[in-house]
Write a protein that holds these residues in place. Structure first.
Motif, PDB file in Angstrom:
ATOM      1  N   PRO A 113       0.812  -1.224   0.000  1.00  0.00           N
ATOM      2  CA  PRO A 113       0.000   0.000   0.000  1.00  0.00           C
ATOM      3  C   PRO A 113       0.840   1.267   0.000  1.00  0.00           C
ATOM      4  N   ILE A 114       1.938   1.271   0.751  1.00  0.00           N
ATOM      5  CA  ILE A 114       2.803   2.451   0.796  1.00  0.00           C
ATOM      6  C   ILE A 114       3.415   2.701  -0.586  1.00  0.00           C
ATOM      7  N   LEU A 115       3.896   1.619  -1.221  1.00  0.00           N
ATOM      8  CA  LEU A 115       4.472   1.756  -2.562  1.00  0.00           C
ATOM      9  C   LEU A 115       3.423   2.208  -3.558  1.00  0.00           C
ATOM     10  N   ASP A 116       2.187   1.698  -3.424  1.00  0.00           N
ATOM     11  CA  ASP A 116       1.109   2.109  -4.329  1.00  0.00           C
ATOM     12  C   ASP A 116       0.797   3.591  -4.155  1.00  0.00           C
ATOM     13  N   ILE A 117       0.793   4.049  -2.902  1.00  0.00           N
ATOM     14  CA  ILE A 117       0.524   5.467  -2.656  1.00  0.00           C
ATOM     15  C   ILE A 117       1.646   6.331  -3.217  1.00  0.00           C
ATOM     16  N   ALA A 118       2.900   5.872  -3.026  1.00  0.00           N
ATOM     17  CA  ALA A 118       4.035   6.625  -3.584  1.00  0.00           C
ATOM     18  C   ALA A 118       3.929   6.697  -5.108  1.00  0.00           C
ATOM     19  N   LYS A 119       3.566   5.584  -5.728  1.00  0.00           N
ATOM     20  CA  LYS A 119       3.389   5.569  -7.180  1.00  0.00           C
ATOM     21  C   LYS A 119       2.235   6.471  -7.594  1.00  0.00           C
ATOM     22  N   GLY A 120       1.155   6.420  -6.789  1.00  0.00           N
ATOM     23  CA  GLY A 120       0.015   7.276  -7.088  1.00  0.00           C
ATOM     24  C   GLY A 120       0.358   8.749  -6.991  1.00  0.00           C
ATOM     25  N   THR A 131      -7.069   5.839  -8.143  1.00  0.00           N
ATOM     26  CA  THR A 131      -7.313   5.415  -6.769  1.00  0.00           C
ATOM     27  C   THR A 131      -6.660   4.060  -6.514  1.00  0.00           C
ATOM     28  N   ILE A 132      -6.583   3.679  -5.250  1.00  0.00           N
ATOM     29  CA  ILE A 132      -5.961   2.418  -4.841  1.00  0.00           C
ATOM     30  C   ILE A 132      -7.033   1.521  -4.236  1.00  0.00           C
ATOM     31  N   HIS A 133      -7.038   0.271  -4.651  1.00  0.00           N
ATOM     32  CA  HIS A 133      -8.002  -0.672  -4.087  1.00  0.00           C
ATOM     33  C   HIS A 133      -7.647  -0.938  -2.622  1.00  0.00           C
ATOM     34  N   PRO A 134      -8.596  -0.792  -1.709  1.00  0.00           N
ATOM     35  CA  PRO A 134      -8.277  -0.947  -0.275  1.00  0.00           C
ATOM     36  C   PRO A 134      -7.914  -2.360   0.127  1.00  0.00           C
ATOM     37  N   GLY A 135      -8.303  -3.366  -0.678  1.00  0.00           N
ATOM     38  CA  GLY A 135      -7.974  -4.749  -0.343  1.00  0.00           C
ATOM     39  C   GLY A 135      -8.682  -5.187   0.935  1.00  0.00           C
ATOM     40  N   LYS A 136      -7.989  -6.015   1.720  1.00  0.00           N
ATOM     41  CA  LYS A 136      -8.574  -6.563   2.936  1.00  0.00           C
ATOM     42  C   LYS A 136      -7.987  -5.925   4.195  1.00  0.00           C
ATOM     43  N   HIS A 137      -7.352  -4.778   4.045  1.00  0.00           N
ATOM     44  CA  HIS A 137      -6.744  -4.126   5.200  1.00  0.00           C
ATOM     45  C   HIS A 137      -7.829  -3.571   6.131  1.00  0.00           C
ATOM     46  N   GLU A 140      -4.475   0.675  10.268  1.00  0.00           N
ATOM     47  CA  GLU A 140      -4.095   2.028   9.863  1.00  0.00           C
ATOM     48  C   GLU A 140      -3.846   2.122   8.361  1.00  0.00           C
ATOM     49  N   THR A 141      -3.463   0.989   7.754  1.00  0.00           N
ATOM     50  CA  THR A 141      -3.222   0.995   6.304  1.00  0.00           C
ATOM     51  C   THR A 141      -4.501   1.349   5.556  1.00  0.00           C
ATOM     52  N   LYS A 142      -5.629   0.800   5.989  1.00  0.00           N
ATOM     53  CA  LYS A 142      -6.910   1.111   5.340  1.00  0.00           C
ATOM     54  C   LYS A 142      -7.245   2.591   5.496  1.00  0.00           C
ATOM     55  N   ILE A 143      -6.977   3.146   6.695  1.00  0.00           N
ATOM     56  CA  ILE A 143      -7.230   4.573   6.909  1.00  0.00           C
ATOM     57  C   ILE A 143      -6.371   5.404   5.956  1.00  0.00           C
ATOM     58  N   LEU A 144      -5.113   4.992   5.788  1.00  0.00           N
ATOM     59  CA  LEU A 144      -4.207   5.704   4.893  1.00  0.00           C
ATOM     60  C   LEU A 144      -4.696   5.628   3.456  1.00  0.00           C
ATOM     61  N   ILE A 145      -5.109   4.421   3.026  1.00  0.00           N
ATOM     62  CA  ILE A 145      -5.589   4.248   1.650  1.00  0.00           C
ATOM     63  C   ILE A 145      -6.870   5.041   1.428  1.00  0.00           C
ATOM     64  N   ASP A 146      -7.808   4.987   2.404  1.00  0.00           N
ATOM     65  CA  ASP A 146      -9.052   5.742   2.271  1.00  0.00           C
ATOM     66  C   ASP A 146      -8.775   7.239   2.177  1.00  0.00           C
ATOM     67  N   GLY A 147      -7.832   7.716   3.000  1.00  0.00           N
ATOM     68  CA  GLY A 147      -7.477   9.136   2.933  1.00  0.00           C
ATOM     69  C   GLY A 147      -6.889   9.512   1.590  1.00  0.00           C
ATOM     70  N   TYR A 148      -6.024   8.630   1.066  1.00  0.00           N
ATOM     71  CA  TYR A 148      -5.424   8.893  -0.249  1.00  0.00           C
ATOM     72  C   TYR A 148      -6.497   8.912  -1.340  1.00  0.00           C
ATOM     73  N   ASN A 149      -7.415   7.929  -1.303  1.00  0.00           N
ATOM     74  CA  ASN A 149      -8.473   7.868  -2.322  1.00  0.00           C
ATOM     75  C   ASN A 149      -9.385   9.093  -2.244  1.00  0.00           C
ATOM     76  N   THR A 150      -9.664   9.558  -1.002  1.00  0.00           N
ATOM     77  CA  THR A 150     -10.470  10.771  -0.843  1.00  0.00           C
ATOM     78  C   THR A 150      -9.754  11.977  -1.438  1.00  0.00           C
ATOM     79  N   MET A 151      -8.440  12.037  -1.205  1.00  0.00           N
ATOM     80  CA  MET A 151      -7.659  13.137  -1.774  1.00  0.00           C
ATOM     81  C   MET A 151      -7.688  13.095  -3.296  1.00  0.00           C
ATOM     82  N   ILE A 152      -7.532  11.882  -3.867  1.00  0.00           N
ATOM     83  CA  ILE A 152      -7.542  11.734  -5.324  1.00  0.00           C
ATOM     84  C   ILE A 152      -8.882  12.164  -5.889  1.00  0.00           C
ATOM     85  N   ALA A 153      -9.989  11.748  -5.212  1.00  0.00           N
ATOM     86  CA  ALA A 153     -11.322  12.125  -5.682  1.00  0.00           C
ATOM     87  C   ALA A 153     -11.494  13.643  -5.657  1.00  0.00           C
ATOM     88  N   SER A 154     -10.992  14.281  -4.597  1.00  0.00           N
ATOM     89  CA  SER A 154     -11.097  15.735  -4.493  1.00  0.00           C
ATOM     90  C   SER A 154     -10.273  16.421  -5.571  1.00  0.00           C
TER      91      SER A 154
END
Length: 255
Positions: A113-120, A131-137, A140-154
């Motif tokens: 997830p960290i590498l995906d966010i860095a790539k994103g 956006t990044i698929h949240p997977g089964k996390h 805190e990783t899910k919170i990080l991914i959700d925050g990133y996806n919200t930022m991307i949507a905005s």
């Protein structure tokens, strides 16, 4: 009583093959009578003239009043130990490989997830929003991914708004919003394109709507704008490749 190579012989004076002063049987009897224990000596290997080290254990049986001795070649112990060692090494290697593989899988799952966010984030700097698929996390990783996806949507929504505004500004830079005709800049661009394409001959007609100011002052600017809009719509319907109308002033039209 029994010996494979000394059957029926007096073994009292049998000595070590590597030490003629070492009386094997005497030492074994002495060891047994002293409580039992191990002794070692050199002897022929089975079915061979080679000399190998043997280990014997001697013990005294008080019930029988016998001395019992069991012997084995050190090589047999070494072979057994070697097999055990090889087994231990093999098991260790397998465990290391399995642990390394499991560790790699875990590390990848934890860092992906960290590498995906860095790539994103890198994609964002290049204008690509994924956006990044949240997977089964579920941590805190899910919170990080959700925050990133919200930022991307905005960011994507903001980009769309900016694109719409830029398109609108670009349109207004070359067109009149009231009459839906090109403005002075639009007409200038059209003329330059015709000249660049080799056109060296043409006519320019300019039209004014007389009394527009009077209409604005008497019945209101809305009605004046309506007149401009209707006139612009009529000119727009007449627009062809060689008939290019534009609004170039408040009540001025150029063709």
């Amino acid at each position: 009583i029994l010996h494979p190579t000394l059957e029926g012989q007096n073994v009292w004076d049998v000595t070590d093959f590597s030490d003629s002063e070492h009386y094997i049987v005497r030492e074994q009897i002495k060891t047994a009578l002293n409580g039992g224990g191990y002794t070692d000596y050199a002897w022929h290997l089975p079915h061979s003239e080679k000399i190998g080290k043997k280990i014997s254990y001697a013990a005294f049986s008080p019930d029988w009043e016998w001395i019992v001795i069991a012997t084995a070649y050190e090589l047999d112990f070494v072979n057994e130990a070697t097999e055990i060692l090889y087994t231990i090494v093999l098991v260790t290697v397998i465990l290391v490989i399995f642990t390394g593989y499991a560790g790699t899988i875990y590390i990848k799952s934890a860092t992906k997830p960290i590498l995906d966010i860095a790539k994103g984030m890198k994609n964002v700097t290049q204008g690509r929003y994924h956006t990044i698929h949240p997977g089964k996390h579920n941590d805190e990783t899910k919170i990080l991914i959700d925050g990133y996806n919200t930022m991307i949507a905005s960011l994507e929504k903001a980009k769309q708004k900016i694109t719409i505004k830029n398109n609108r500004l670009t349109y207004l830079a070359y067109n009149d919003d009231l009459t839906q005709l090109p403005n002075r800049n639009g007409l200038k661009e059209y003329v330059n394109q015709r000249l660049d394409n080799g056109c060296r001959f043409g006519y320019l007609a300019q039209l004014d709507i007389m009394g527009l100011r009077l209409i604005n002052l008497t019945i209101g600017y809305d009605q004046g704008d309506r007149v401009l809009g209707l006139f612009g719509k009529y000119l727009g319907q007449c627009k062809t490749k060689n008939f290019y109308p534009a609004r170039t002033g408040s009540n001025e039209f150029s063709i």
